[in-house]
Structure formats: C-alpha cells, structure tokens
Scaffold this motif. Structure first.
Motif, PDB file in Angstrom:
ATOM      1  N   VAL A   1      39.455   2.609 -48.977  1.00 33.22           N
ATOM      2  CA  VAL A   1      38.708   2.774 -47.729  1.00 33.22           C
ATOM      3  C   VAL A   1      39.275   1.856 -46.656  1.00 33.22           C
ATOM      4  O   VAL A   1      39.437   2.244 -45.493  1.00 33.22           O
ATOM      5  N   ARG A   2      39.603   0.636 -47.027  1.00 33.13           N
ATOM      6  CA  ARG A   2      40.177  -0.305 -46.055  1.00 33.13           C
ATOM      7  C   ARG A   2      41.528   0.183 -45.562  1.00 33.13           C
ATOM      8  O   ARG A   2      41.833   0.102 -44.369  1.00 33.13           O
ATOM      9  N   LEU A   3      42.337   0.702 -46.463  1.00 32.62           N
ATOM     10  CA  LEU A   3      43.627   1.249 -46.063  1.00 32.62           C
ATOM     11  C   LEU A   3      43.444   2.442 -45.130  1.00 32.62           C
ATOM     12  O   LEU A   3      44.145   2.586 -44.125  1.00 32.62           O
ATOM     13  N   ALA A   4      42.496   3.301 -45.471  1.00 35.95           N
ATOM     14  CA  ALA A   4      42.247   4.493 -44.659  1.00 35.95           C
ATOM     15  C   ALA A   4      41.814   4.127 -43.248  1.00 35.95           C
ATOM     16  O   ALA A   4      42.208   4.765 -42.267  1.00 35.95           O
ATOM     17  N   GLU A   5      40.995   3.090 -43.131  1.00 40.13           N
ATOM     18  CA  GLU A   5      40.538   2.670 -41.806  1.00 40.13           C
ATOM     19  C   GLU A   5      41.711   2.260 -40.920  1.00 40.13           C
ATOM     20  O   GLU A   5      41.708   2.502 -39.716  1.00 40.13           O
TER      21      GLU A   5
ATOM     22  N   VAL B   1      42.226  11.606 -45.234  1.00 43.75           N
ATOM     23  CA  VAL B   1      42.947  10.695 -46.116  1.00 43.75           C
ATOM     24  C   VAL B   1      42.307  10.811 -47.496  1.00 43.75           C
ATOM     25  O   VAL B   1      41.073  10.711 -47.624  1.00 43.75           O
ATOM     26  N   LEU B   2      43.127  11.055 -48.509  1.00 49.60           N
ATOM     27  CA  LEU B   2      42.666  11.184 -49.889  1.00 49.60           C
ATOM     28  C   LEU B   2      43.134   9.963 -50.680  1.00 49.60           C
ATOM     29  O   LEU B   2      44.192   9.400 -50.399  1.00 49.60           O
ATOM     30  N   ALA B   3      42.354   9.560 -51.659  1.00 49.95           N
ATOM     31  CA  ALA B   3      42.726   8.439 -52.519  1.00 49.95           C
ATOM     32  C   ALA B   3      42.571   8.834 -53.974  1.00 49.95           C
ATOM     33  O   ALA B   3      41.622   9.534 -54.340  1.00 49.95           O
ATOM     34  N   LYS B   4      43.504   8.391 -54.790  1.00 52.27           N
ATOM     35  CA  LYS B   4      43.411   8.580 -56.239  1.00 52.27           C
ATOM     36  C   LYS B   4      42.587   7.421 -56.782  1.00 52.27           C
ATOM     37  O   LYS B   4      42.986   6.258 -56.701  1.00 52.27           O
ATOM     38  N   VAL B   5      41.401   7.743 -57.303  1.00 49.89           N
ATOM     39  CA  VAL B   5      40.484   6.726 -57.820  1.00 49.89           C
ATOM     40  C   VAL B   5      40.093   7.110 -59.243  1.00 49.89           C
ATOM     41  O   VAL B   5      39.321   8.052 -59.446  1.00 49.89           O
ATOM     42  N   GLY B   6      40.658   6.416 -60.216  1.00 45.07           N
ATOM     43  CA  GLY B   6      40.392   6.774 -61.602  1.00 45.07           C
ATOM     44  C   GLY B   6      40.876   8.186 -61.882  1.00 45.07           C
ATOM     45  O   GLY B   6      42.017   8.535 -61.587  1.00 45.07           O
ATOM     46  N   GLY B   7      39.994   9.027 -62.401  1.00 44.95           N
ATOM     47  CA  GLY B   7      40.347  10.400 -62.712  1.00 44.95           C
ATOM     48  C   GLY B   7      39.969  11.383 -61.628  1.00 44.95           C
ATOM     49  O   GLY B   7      39.934  12.589 -61.871  1.00 44.95           O
TER      50      GLY B   7
ATOM     51  N   PHE C   1      37.812  11.851 -50.937  1.00 43.09           N
ATOM     52  CA  PHE C   1      38.009  11.917 -49.487  1.00 43.09           C
ATOM     53  C   PHE C   1      37.462  10.616 -48.890  1.00 43.09           C
ATOM     54  O   PHE C   1      36.257  10.365 -48.939  1.00 43.09           O
ATOM     55  N   VAL C   2      38.358   9.787 -48.328  1.00 35.59           N
ATOM     56  CA  VAL C   2      37.931   8.487 -47.814  1.00 35.59           C
ATOM     57  C   VAL C   2      37.943   8.418 -46.292  1.00 35.59           C
ATOM     58  O   VAL C   2      37.456   7.452 -45.704  1.00 35.59           O
ATOM     59  N   LEU C   3      38.494   9.433 -45.618  1.00 38.76           N
ATOM     60  CA  LEU C   3      38.481   9.471 -44.154  1.00 38.76           C
ATOM     61  C   LEU C   3      38.698  10.911 -43.727  1.00 38.76           C
ATOM     62  O   LEU C   3      39.499  11.628 -44.327  1.00 38.76           O
ATOM     63  N   THR C   4      37.969  11.355 -42.711  1.00 42.05           N
ATOM     64  CA  THR C   4      38.125  12.724 -42.224  1.00 42.05           C
ATOM     65  C   THR C   4      38.168  12.747 -40.701  1.00 42.05           C
ATOM     66  O   THR C   4      37.613  11.879 -40.033  1.00 42.05           O
ATOM     67  N   ALA C   5      38.838  13.770 -40.172  1.00 38.62           N
ATOM     68  CA  ALA C   5      38.858  14.038 -38.735  1.00 38.62           C
ATOM     69  C   ALA C   5      38.936  15.543 -38.572  1.00 38.62           C
ATOM     70  O   ALA C   5      39.922  16.163 -38.984  1.00 38.62           O
TER      71      ALA C   5
ATOM     72  N   PRO D   1      35.061  23.480 -39.468  1.00 41.12           N
ATOM     73  CA  PRO D   1      35.610  22.395 -40.279  1.00 41.12           C
ATOM     74  C   PRO D   1      35.768  22.763 -41.745  1.00 41.12           C
ATOM     75  O   PRO D   1      34.889  23.367 -42.346  1.00 41.12           O
ATOM     76  N   THR D   2      36.929  22.405 -42.303  1.00 38.87           N
ATOM     77  CA  THR D   2      37.253  22.767 -43.684  1.00 38.87           C
ATOM     78  C   THR D   2      37.340  21.544 -44.592  1.00 38.87           C
ATOM     79  O   THR D   2      37.626  21.686 -45.772  1.00 38.87           O
ATOM     80  N   THR D   3      37.114  20.362 -44.027  1.00 42.77           N
ATOM     81  CA  THR D   3      37.245  19.136 -44.806  1.00 42.77           C
ATOM     82  C   THR D   3      35.892  18.698 -45.353  1.00 42.77           C
ATOM     83  O   THR D   3      34.923  18.610 -44.587  1.00 42.77           O
ATOM     84  N   PRO D   4      35.786  18.419 -46.639  1.00 43.84           N
ATOM     85  CA  PRO D   4      34.519  17.920 -47.194  1.00 43.84           C
ATOM     86  C   PRO D   4      34.135  16.581 -46.581  1.00 43.84           C
ATOM     87  O   PRO D   4      34.944  15.905 -45.943  1.00 43.84           O
ATOM     88  N   SER D   5      32.900  16.182 -46.792  1.00 44.88           N
ATOM     89  CA  SER D   5      32.405  14.912 -46.267  1.00 44.88           C
ATOM     90  C   SER D   5      33.107  13.731 -46.922  1.00 44.88           C
ATOM     91  O   SER D   5      33.607  13.828 -48.046  1.00 44.88           O
ATOM     92  N   VAL D   6      33.118  12.614 -46.203  1.00 41.00           N
ATOM     93  CA  VAL D   6      33.621  11.370 -46.774  1.00 41.00           C
ATOM     94  C   VAL D   6      32.829  11.052 -48.047  1.00 41.00           C
ATOM     95  O   VAL D   6      31.608  11.158 -48.075  1.00 41.00           O
ATOM     96  N   GLY D   7      33.533  10.687 -49.098  1.00 38.33           N
ATOM     97  CA  GLY D   7      32.886  10.378 -50.367  1.00 38.33           C
ATOM     98  C   GLY D   7      32.920  11.520 -51.365  1.00 38.33           C
ATOM     99  O   GLY D   7      32.667  11.303 -52.550  1.00 38.33           O
ATOM    100  N   HIS D   8      33.233  12.743 -50.889  1.00 37.14           N
ATOM    101  CA  HIS D   8      33.330  13.861 -51.829  1.00 37.14           C
ATOM    102  C   HIS D   8      34.518  13.652 -52.769  1.00 37.14           C
ATOM    103  O   HIS D   8      35.554  13.113 -52.388  1.00 37.14           O
TER     104      HIS D   8
END
Length: 394
Positions: free
Chosen positions: A186-190, A209-215, A219-223, A229-236
């Motif tokens: 999240v910090r990197l995405a900001e 911005v997508l992040a690989k977190v575990g398995g 989605f950690v940032l959207t615009a 809009p086709t992008t899921p919410s932050v946190g999905h």
C-alpha cells in the motif's frame, strides 16, 4: 498537551491542498447518500463522506456539503432529508450519485421515508431528518439535522472510502490487513498514485496497482476514468491460480512457477503446458494481456464474496471456477491484421526482490483494438511502471 518548555508553533498561513487531502485520506470514512424531495416534487441526492452523529439529546446528526454544491442547493428546498448509509456492495450506487448525471435516480429503486425523502433499496440504514440549522464551515456548510425517524434496513458491512478508493471493513481488506506485505504494498502504491492517475486520465481508461500478497493478488490502488468502471474496489482479492498472475512470474525461479502450476484447476499435462506457455509469453513480451470474458458473469460480485470475512468454501470454489473458465482468454496469439476486444493489460513494476511484487493494470479499454493500439497502451503502461519503480527505489 504542549510541553511547558516548548512554545506552540504559529499555524501556517496556508495549507497545501494536496497535502491536506493526502493526510485526511488516511482516515477511513463511511459513505452515505443524502436524499430528499426538492420543491419541484422530484427526488434529489448527493454523496457525502462527512456524515457524523452530533447529539443524542436532542437527536442531531450532521453532514458537510460544499458551498457551491448544486445538489445540496436542490436538497435544501425540501422539508426533510434522508441519510442512506451505503452497503459495501453499493459502490455503483455511490458512483451514480457522485456523477453529473441529470437524473441520478434513473434505474435506482427507492421508497419514501415517513416524511417523504427517498430511502434507497439495499442501504444498510437510513435516518430521516428535518433541517435544524445550516452553519458556516469555511468552503463547506455544516448542516445539522434533527432526527425524526430511522431504522437499520439491512444489517451488512458498510461501504468505506480510504486513500482515494472504495472498500469494506474486513480483515482481508486494507483497513485491517492480514499480511505484512500488504502494508508495504500500500505504501509503495501511494508513491505511484500520481503515475496511475495521470495514465488513467490521459487514456480515459481504468488503471490499478496490484500486489502479490501470499496466495492472492490484491487491488491496492485504483483510478477509474472509463464510462463504466471495470476496476474492483481497493482491497478486493483474487486467488493467485493459473491463468491469473503469470505477470508475477516473469523473473521467478522455476520452483515458483511449478508451485503456481500446481494450483491450476485442471491437473492434466495439457493444461499445465498451456499455462507454462503463458509464463513464457509474458517473459518474452514483458506484459500480460487477456481478452474480454463473458459479460453475463458478474466478476466483481464474485471478487467481493471472495474478499469478504464471511467467505465460504463455496465462494472460493466459484471464484476459482470463474478463473478456470477464462483460461483460454489469457496471453492469446496476436496477429497484426486483426482487432481485439481486450479485458486488461498488466505489466510488472521492476522493484528489488526484497520489496513486495507489484504490477500496473489497465482495463476499460475501447473495443476492436489493433495490435498497434495494444502496443501503444503497453508502452504507456510500461513507462508509468518504470517511472514509478524509479521513485519507489529512491
């Protein structure tokens, strides 16, 4: 409390608007739609993130519209207003009322509160008020409402706004992270927010911005800039199973590739070979591309269920089945004399191995794209990823 030996600093004459938004954006807020019946007899409404309780005795609440809000000017002509607390799955309703649509209620189901103000179907709760006072609040009004009726209509998780994106309060989300890599991502995405927002605006597409977190991929940032809009919410989240996530294997060792292949929904050799070919193509091209899936499948609802704290094994099976059903849409053969209806383009952000793996995604793309247009989008996305990487690695 101020230390007795330290004199308090004088306040700054001016506050940088960007710093103000960034700082306040780290405080998550609920999302509500204020509705009413204007003096012309038609419903009016607006989105607010400033709704708050004020007093129990007397029962007062407040919200803070901007002074130049045309929507509030219409609401103010009515006798009552209703606060509708939106549910986590009502982001589309939120975007509808935040838009400049002439009729924001078109296609929106509602029923009247006792005083007539609209109660939106699907809202978590509603609070109908009369106007107690409208106070000066700088470039905003402070609207005090006296509660006349209220109810919990649908016990559910509320929609939240946090750091420029919508989400829900749940351990898998950004509000209560369950993996240390998520906070770092999240910090990197900001730090990459400006690059993503500029890219989205220039091309009128949705970016994330997508992040690989575990398995999972999170989605950690959207615009969002596309018409729908086709992008899921932050946190999905989506599970990192083939054919999804090959972009995160571009520089991965063979062991990681084999682990990823082992998660494939089909375990036969032919299926594994297709997914291994996908990794090879991503490595050769430098990006991942997918074609548009069946529009009748509500992918975002499936992601919402998968991202929820109330996720069941059935939700996980449905999500993985949806991914399996789109297997042939990833890393297709690309021919110069054809056009393509693209779903998404994803490029890795080249960060050092000790950092969480992140990638930039572009979606909401115009239909019938030529290979030349695809190359132009990939070039723009890659430039943004490299610019962001340079900033992240300083």
């Amino acid at each position: 409390m101020t230390h007795p030996d330290v004199a308090p600093k004088e306040p700054h004459a001016g506050i940088d608007p960007a710093l103000y938004r960034e700082t306040l954006g780290h405080y998550p807020t609920g999302v509500a739609v204020v509705t009413g019946i204007a003096d012309d007899g038609l419903p009016a409404g607006m989105v607010v993130g400033s709704f708050t309780s004020v007093s129990l005795d007397p029962p007062l609440v407040a919200f803070l519209p901007t002074r130049d809000s045309g929507s509030f000017a219409r609401l103010r002509t009515g006798a009552t207003f209703c606060i509708n607390v939106l549910a986590a799955d009502q982001e589309s309703t939120c975007r509808r009322f935040a838009s400049r649509a002439v009729d924001k209620f078109e296609g929106v189901a509602w029923s009247p509160a006792p005083g007539g103000a609209p109660i939106l179907d699907g809202a978590v709760s509603w609070i109908e008020c009369t106007y107690e006072d409208v106070l000066d609040g700088g470039d905003h009004y402070i609207v005090l409402g006296r509660i006349r009726d209220l109810a919990v209509a649908r016990p559910s998780l509320p929609l939240l706004f946090f750091q420029g994106g919508y989400g829900r309060f749940a351990p898998p989300s950004l509000v209560a992270p369950s993996h240390p890599d998520l906070i770092h991502a999240v910090r990197l995405a900001e730090l990459a927010r400006g690059d993503i927002e500029q890219l989205s605006a220039e091309h009128e597409v949705d970016c994330a911005v997508l992040a690989k977190v575990g398995g999972d991929v999170v989605f950690v940032l959207t615009a969002n800039r596309s018409e729908k809009p086709t992008t899921p919410s932050v946190g999905h989240r989506v599970p990192l199973v083939p054919p999804l996530g090959s972009v995160f294997l571009r520089d991965a060792p063979e062991e990681d590739v084999n682990d990823w292949l082992a998660r494939a929904p089909g375990q036969d050799d032919a299926t594994r070979e297709v997914f291994r070919r996908n990794v090879d193509r991503v490595r050769e091209r430098g990006y991942s591309v997918s074609l548009m899936p069946d529009p009748s499948v509500d992918r975002i609802s499936l992601m919402t269920d998968y991202s929820s704290t109330e996720r069941t094994p059935q939700h996980e099976r449905r999500m993985k089945q949806m991914i399996a059903d789109t297997a042939l849409l990833y890393e297709p053969d690309l021919e110069p004399d054809r056009t393509y209806h693209l779903h998404s383009i994803v490029v890795p952000v080249p960060v050092p191995p000790e950092m969480p793996q992140i990638a930039m995604r572009m979606s909401g793309l115009p239909t019938d794209a030529s290979l030349a247009q695809l190359d132009a989008w990939v070039d723009a996305l890659s430039r943004a990823a490299n610019t962001a990487a340079a900033r992240l690695c300083r």
